[in-house]
Design a protein around this motif. Structure first.
Motif, PDB file in Angstrom:
ATOM      1  N   GLY A  25       0.807  -1.224   0.000  1.00 23.91           N
ATOM      2  CA  GLY A  25       0.000   0.000   0.000  1.00 23.91           C
ATOM      3  C   GLY A  25       0.835   1.266   0.000  1.00 23.91           C
ATOM      4  N   ASP A  26       2.165   1.105   0.176  1.00 20.76           N
ATOM      5  CA  ASP A  26       3.043   2.284   0.268  1.00 20.76           C
ATOM      6  C   ASP A  26       3.914   2.487  -0.960  1.00 20.76           C
ATOM      7  OD1 ASP A  26       2.079   2.711   2.843  1.00 20.76           O
ATOM      8  OD2 ASP A  26       3.609   1.408   3.734  1.00 20.76           O
ATOM      9  N   VAL A  27       3.537   1.892  -2.069  1.00 20.73           N
ATOM     10  CA  VAL A  27       4.354   2.003  -3.281  1.00 20.73           C
ATOM     11  C   VAL A  27       4.488   3.454  -3.732  1.00 20.73           C
ATOM     12  CG1 VAL A  27       4.398   1.421  -5.745  1.00 20.73           C
ATOM     13  CG2 VAL A  27       3.980  -0.357  -4.060  1.00 20.73           C
ATOM     14  N   SER A  28       3.451   4.227  -3.493  1.00 22.29           N
ATOM     15  CA  SER A  28       3.489   5.630  -3.898  1.00 22.29           C
ATOM     16  C   SER A  28       4.681   6.354  -3.253  1.00 22.29           C
ATOM     17  CB  SER A  28       2.178   6.313  -3.513  1.00 22.29           C
ATOM     18  OG  SER A  28       2.141   7.609  -4.036  1.00 22.29           O
ATOM     19  N   LEU A  34      11.991   7.751  -5.844  1.00 19.10           N
ATOM     20  CA  LEU A  34      12.669   7.588  -7.141  1.00 19.10           C
ATOM     21  C   LEU A  34      12.416   8.783  -8.067  1.00 19.10           C
ATOM     22  CD1 LEU A  34      11.770   3.811  -7.706  1.00 19.10           C
ATOM     23  CD2 LEU A  34      14.050   4.736  -7.226  1.00 19.10           C
ATOM     24  N   GLY A  35      11.648   9.747  -7.595  1.00 12.20           N
ATOM     25  CA  GLY A  35      11.354  10.930  -8.406  1.00 12.20           C
ATOM     26  C   GLY A  35      10.335  10.662  -9.490  1.00 12.20           C
ATOM     27  N   CYS A  36       9.453   9.697  -9.279  1.00  6.42           N
ATOM     28  CA  CYS A  36       8.478   9.314 -10.308  1.00  6.42           C
ATOM     29  C   CYS A  36       7.064   9.740  -9.915  1.00  6.42           C
ATOM     30  CB  CYS A  36       8.514   7.797 -10.524  1.00  6.42           C
ATOM     31  SG  CYS A  36      10.117   7.205 -11.059  1.00  6.42           S
ATOM     32  N   ARG A  37       6.232   9.977 -10.946  1.00  4.95           N
ATOM     33  CA  ARG A  37       4.866  10.440 -10.684  1.00  4.95           C
ATOM     34  C   ARG A  37       3.798   9.629 -11.401  1.00  4.95           C
ATOM     35  NH1 ARG A  37       4.742  14.468  -7.647  1.00  4.95           N
ATOM     36  NH2 ARG A  37       2.527  14.817  -8.049  1.00  4.95           N
ATOM     37  N   ARG A  38       4.192   8.865 -12.434  1.00  6.78           N
ATOM     38  CA  ARG A  38       3.171   8.128 -13.192  1.00  6.78           C
ATOM     39  C   ARG A  38       3.601   6.673 -13.378  1.00  6.78           C
ATOM     40  NH1 ARG A  38      -0.919  10.555 -15.358  1.00  6.78           N
ATOM     41  NH2 ARG A  38      -1.124   9.203 -17.184  1.00  6.78           N
ATOM     42  N   ALA A  39       2.888   5.796 -12.690  1.00  8.30           N
ATOM     43  CA  ALA A  39       3.262   4.375 -12.678  1.00  8.30           C
ATOM     44  C   ALA A  39       2.483   3.586 -13.714  1.00  8.30           C
ATOM     45  CB  ALA A  39       2.995   3.795 -11.299  1.00  8.30           C
ATOM     46  N   PHE A  40       3.216   2.734 -14.446  1.00  5.35           N
ATOM     47  CA  PHE A  40       2.573   1.795 -15.376  1.00  5.35           C
ATOM     48  C   PHE A  40       2.640   0.423 -14.715  1.00  5.35           C
ATOM     49  CE2 PHE A  40       2.558  -0.995 -19.175  1.00  5.35           C
ATOM     50  CZ  PHE A  40       1.347  -0.579 -19.715  1.00  5.35           C
ATOM     51  N   ILE A  58      -3.673  -0.537  -5.650  1.00  2.00           N
ATOM     52  CA  ILE A  58      -4.311   0.406  -6.590  1.00  2.00           C
ATOM     53  C   ILE A  58      -4.772   1.659  -5.847  1.00  2.00           C
ATOM     54  CG2 ILE A  58      -6.290   0.718  -8.150  1.00  2.00           C
ATOM     55  CD1 ILE A  58      -4.178  -1.143  -9.291  1.00  2.00           C
ATOM     56  N   LYS A  59      -5.363   1.450  -4.686  1.00  2.00           N
ATOM     57  CA  LYS A  59      -5.849   2.584  -3.896  1.00  2.00           C
ATOM     58  C   LYS A  59      -4.676   3.472  -3.470  1.00  2.00           C
ATOM     59  CE  LYS A  59      -8.791   3.593   0.087  1.00  2.00           C
ATOM     60  NZ  LYS A  59      -9.414   3.054   1.301  1.00  2.00           N
ATOM     61  N   GLY A  60      -3.582   2.838  -3.081  1.00  2.00           N
ATOM     62  CA  GLY A  60      -2.408   3.592  -2.646  1.00  2.00           C
ATOM     63  C   GLY A  60      -1.795   4.414  -3.770  1.00  2.00           C
ATOM     64  N   LEU A  61      -1.847   3.881  -4.992  1.00  2.00           N
ATOM     65  CA  LEU A  61      -1.286   4.616  -6.131  1.00  2.00           C
ATOM     66  C   LEU A  61      -2.179   5.796  -6.526  1.00  2.00           C
ATOM     67  CD1 LEU A  61      -0.028   1.668  -8.385  1.00  2.00           C
ATOM     68  CD2 LEU A  61       1.389   3.389  -7.256  1.00  2.00           C
ATOM     69  N   GLY A  62      -3.483   5.615  -6.363  1.00  2.00           N
ATOM     70  CA  GLY A  62      -4.436   6.704  -6.647  1.00  2.00           C
ATOM     71  C   GLY A  62      -4.215   7.304  -8.020  1.00  2.00           C
ATOM     72  N   PRO A  63      -4.153   8.635  -8.100  1.00  2.00           N
ATOM     73  CA  PRO A  63      -4.028   9.300  -9.410  1.00  2.00           C
ATOM     74  C   PRO A  63      -2.666   9.092 -10.059  1.00  2.00           C
ATOM     75  CG  PRO A  63      -3.948  10.901  -7.625  1.00  2.00           C
ATOM     76  CD  PRO A  63      -4.279   9.594  -6.990  1.00  2.00           C
ATOM     77  N   ARG A  64      -1.721   8.493  -9.341  1.00  3.20           N
ATOM     78  CA  ARG A  64      -0.404   8.244  -9.941  1.00  3.20           C
ATOM     79  C   ARG A  64      -0.402   6.994 -10.840  1.00  3.20           C
ATOM     80  NH1 ARG A  64       4.389   9.351  -5.605  1.00  3.20           N
ATOM     81  NH2 ARG A  64       4.419  11.606  -5.873  1.00  3.20           N
ATOM     82  N   LEU A  65      -1.496   6.283 -10.877  1.00  3.60           N
ATOM     83  CA  LEU A  65      -1.574   5.099 -11.727  1.00  3.60           C
ATOM     84  C   LEU A  65      -1.870   5.528 -13.166  1.00  3.60           C
ATOM     85  CD1 LEU A  65      -1.588   2.006 -11.963  1.00  3.60           C
ATOM     86  CD2 LEU A  65      -4.036   2.052 -11.445  1.00  3.60           C
ATOM     87  N   ALA A  66      -0.866   5.366 -14.040  1.00  4.83           N
ATOM     88  CA  ALA A  66      -1.014   5.819 -15.427  1.00  4.83           C
ATOM     89  C   ALA A  66      -1.709   4.785 -16.292  1.00  4.83           C
ATOM     90  CB  ALA A  66       0.368   6.134 -16.006  1.00  4.83           C
ATOM     91  N   GLY A  67      -1.601   3.511 -15.941  1.00  3.90           N
ATOM     92  CA  GLY A  67      -2.217   2.470 -16.750  1.00  3.90           C
ATOM     93  C   GLY A  67      -1.907   1.095 -16.199  1.00  3.90           C
ATOM     94  N   VAL A  68      -2.717   0.127 -16.633  1.00  4.22           N
ATOM     95  CA  VAL A  68      -2.522  -1.260 -16.183  1.00  4.22           C
ATOM     96  C   VAL A  68      -2.394  -2.154 -17.413  1.00  4.22           C
ATOM     97  CG1 VAL A  68      -3.507  -3.214 -14.917  1.00  4.22           C
ATOM     98  CG2 VAL A  68      -3.856  -0.872 -14.070  1.00  4.22           C
ATOM     99  N   CYS A  95       7.565   5.364 -14.685  1.00  4.68           N
ATOM    100  CA  CYS A  95       8.117   4.206 -13.968  1.00  4.68           C
ATOM    101  C   CYS A  95       7.205   3.008 -14.196  1.00  4.68           C
ATOM    102  CB  CYS A  95       8.283   4.478 -12.475  1.00  4.68           C
ATOM    103  SG  CYS A  95       6.765   4.608 -11.544  1.00  4.68           S
ATOM    104  N   VAL A  96       7.759   1.828 -13.916  1.00  7.43           N
ATOM    105  CA  VAL A  96       7.000   0.582 -14.064  1.00  7.43           C
ATOM    106  C   VAL A  96       6.886  -0.071 -12.692  1.00  7.43           C
ATOM    107  CG1 VAL A  96       7.065  -1.758 -15.054  1.00  7.43           C
ATOM    108  CG2 VAL A  96       7.671   0.220 -16.473  1.00  7.43           C
ATOM    109  N   VAL A  97       5.674  -0.534 -12.375  1.00  5.13           N
ATOM    110  CA  VAL A  97       5.449  -1.296 -11.145  1.00  5.13           C
ATOM    111  C   VAL A  97       4.991  -2.683 -11.569  1.00  5.13           C
ATOM    112  CG1 VAL A  97       4.093  -1.503  -9.023  1.00  5.13           C
ATOM    113  CG2 VAL A  97       4.847   0.763  -9.806  1.00  5.13           C
TER     114      VAL A  97
END
Lengths: 383, 141
Positions: A25-28, A34-40, A58-68, A95-97
């Protein structure tokens, strides 16, 4: 006077490790570091539907989730990576998660490379040719086996040549490994068993590799101790969070060990079995390992004395029996015959195994397919 | 005749040693994967201000041509191995086994590692041939 010197060695492990139930839940926060804002997010369809841990991520990433991207298959290939990289680029990801087992993580590594350098991942295959840091990569393993979250290798299936290829590069180590045992709670016992035996194999092969060193030895010995204690518990009690946590850490330690010490003939054979007969990697390792150990012991009788001591066994040759006993206890097949492999495919498996870099580090040198045919027949039929 | 490494003369001598080697003829007889290029990266501290390329057209145990090449030509080979001058020197002197050099990052390979591994005997034989070239290392000249 004792004069045996420690041979020179180097050990590399640049991955930050974050461990604990709920850490997904703390990936954000890890992205921010790492200086990243949009996670794929890279995963497979099964994990994407798997429940609370994934929802928490997913909830933890919130608006930083760019796509799945949830189209990863068991043996991910060039085409899947290229498709994922294009989607990541279109989504503006920085960035990639990766959330999954070895195939997902290796796909994530490939996407990071293609996203950074452009073109197809085919254009970037090689050994240590990437010019510098790649797209930042955070990994959440969902099995206790691959250890890929702390390795510099991506195994990629070439559907044209029907074999696995390696992308090996110090620049594809993930940046962060998040070890959240909650992701493993739904893992079925057979998968827990085979992936756990994969980690045991990483540890044993790191211990017998020609590139072994004191740091990898320490990690590998800790792995077999933890797996010996906790893998049967995780298999019998899939929702036991303590057992999941210990086995997840154990597989991580084994990954760090073998990414430096390398692996050996068992992995070469397992890769051959995966490519030729589609045997799942962990299962192939589990079946082959005790036989490869006995094969190696014929050349170096003291090879597993260190492991025997760590496991409280009398002598090195008992470690192979311990491995086989563990597989039986976990209800895994112990012969290729029982795993459904056709005997007439063994020649092709031998050929494939001898194209695998892992074979180079086996303590008993082998160079030609014919040299391992008797061993393969033994692995097929059982002792 | 001694040849300075790296140079076109050294590369040609290397090709001649390969073709005189019964060991390479045997161990390389199944090599049909194409040409191999080597890049020695620039080392200004010893007067090498630019990368130096070598191109070997290897086929079924024979070296059909060996010459220096441009970086663009080297890039076209199916296998390109790049390393710093000092690591090449270690390979030629036999103190760095080529595949171990690749795995540890001292040598960098563009191409399919599995093909190299399948022909490991041929790769080792090539390294032994390199050791037989009468070599003057640039930093020792």
């Amino acid at each position: 006077m004792e004069t045996e010197a420690q041979p020179p060695f180097s050990f590399r492990m640049p991955v930050k490790i974050v461990s604990g139930a709920g850490s997904g839940g703390d990936v954000s926060a890890e992205m921010s570091e790492l200086g990243c804002r949009r996670a794929f997010l890279v995963t497979d369809s099964h994990i994407a539907a798997s429940g609370p841990a994934f929802d928490k991520l997913i909830k933890g990433l919130g608006p930083r989730l760019a796509g799945v991207f949830n189209e990863v298959t068991q043996d991910s290939g060039f085409e899947i990576i290229d498709k994922g990289a294009k989607m990541a680029a279109d989504a503006g990801a920085d960035c990639v998660v990766s959330v999954g087992g070895g195939s997902v993580i290796d796909t994530g590594k490939g996407i990071c490379v293609a996203l950074k350098n452009g073109g197809s991942i085919r254009d970037h295959m090689g050994v240590n040719i990437l010019p510098g840091p790649q797209t930042p990569h955070i990994v959440l393993p969902t099995t206790s086996g691959t250890g890929s979250e702390v390795t510099n290798v991506a195994v990629i299936y070439d559907s044209l040549e029907k074999r696995k290829k390696n992308l090996l590069d110090h620049n594809i180590y993930p940046n962060t490994a998040v070890l959240d045992p909650e992701f493993l709670l739904g893992l079925p016992p057979p998968v827990t068993a085979s992936t756990g035996m994969d980690a045991v194999t990483h540890a044993i092969e790191a211990l017998h590799s020609m590139m072994k060193n004191p740091v990898s030895d320490a990690l590998a010995l800790q792995t077999i101790g933890l797996m010996g204690r906790w893998l049967p518990v995780a298999w019998a009690e899939p929702a036991n969070i303590a057992a999941r946590g210990h086995t997840l850490v154990a597989s991580n330690l084994a990954g760090a060990a073998f990414s430096n010490a390398m692996v050996g003939l068992c992995h070469a054979i397992a890769h051959g079995l995966g490519g030729v007969a589609r045997v799942p990697h962990g299962l192939a390792n589990s079946i082959a390992l005790p036989h490869v150990m006995r094969f190696n012991l014929e050349a170096e009788p003291k090879l597993y004395d260190q492991a025997a001591k760590a496991l409280g066994l009398g002598a090195g040759d008992e470690v192979a029996d311990w491995v086989e006993g563990m597989a039986r206890r976990l209800d895994l097949p112990t012969t290729l015959k029982d795993a459904g492999v056709a005997e007439d495919s063994l020649g092709e498996v031998a050929e494939a195994a001898m194209t695998d870099g892992a074979a180079l580090y086996n303590p008993r040198p082998v160079f030609e397919p014919d040299e391992i045919m008797p061993l393969l027949r033994l692995i097929w039929a059982g002792s | 005749m001694s040849q300075k490494f790296p140079s076109d003369g050294w590369t040609q001598s290397f090709g001649r040693v390969i073709n005189a080697s019964a060991d390479y003829k045997q161990r390389g007889k199944n090599w049909r994967a194409g040409a191999v290029s080597f890049i020695v990266t620039a080392a200004p501290e010893i007067g090498m201000t630019q990368d130096f390329g070598m191109f070997l057209d290897l086929h079924e145990g024979e070296c059909r041509s060996a010459r220096s090449c441009t970086l663009a030509e080297a890039e076209k080979a199916p296998f390109m191995i790049r390393a710093e001058y000092g690591w090449w020197k270690s390979v030629i002197r036999g103190s760095l086994e080529p595949v171990r050099g690749l795995i540890t990052g001292k040598l960098k390979l563009k191409g399919d590692l599995t093909v190299i591994v399948r022909h490991i005997g041929a790769a080792k034989s090539l390294a032994e041939c390199a050791a037989q070239v009468d070599t003057i290392f640039q930093d020792e000249a």
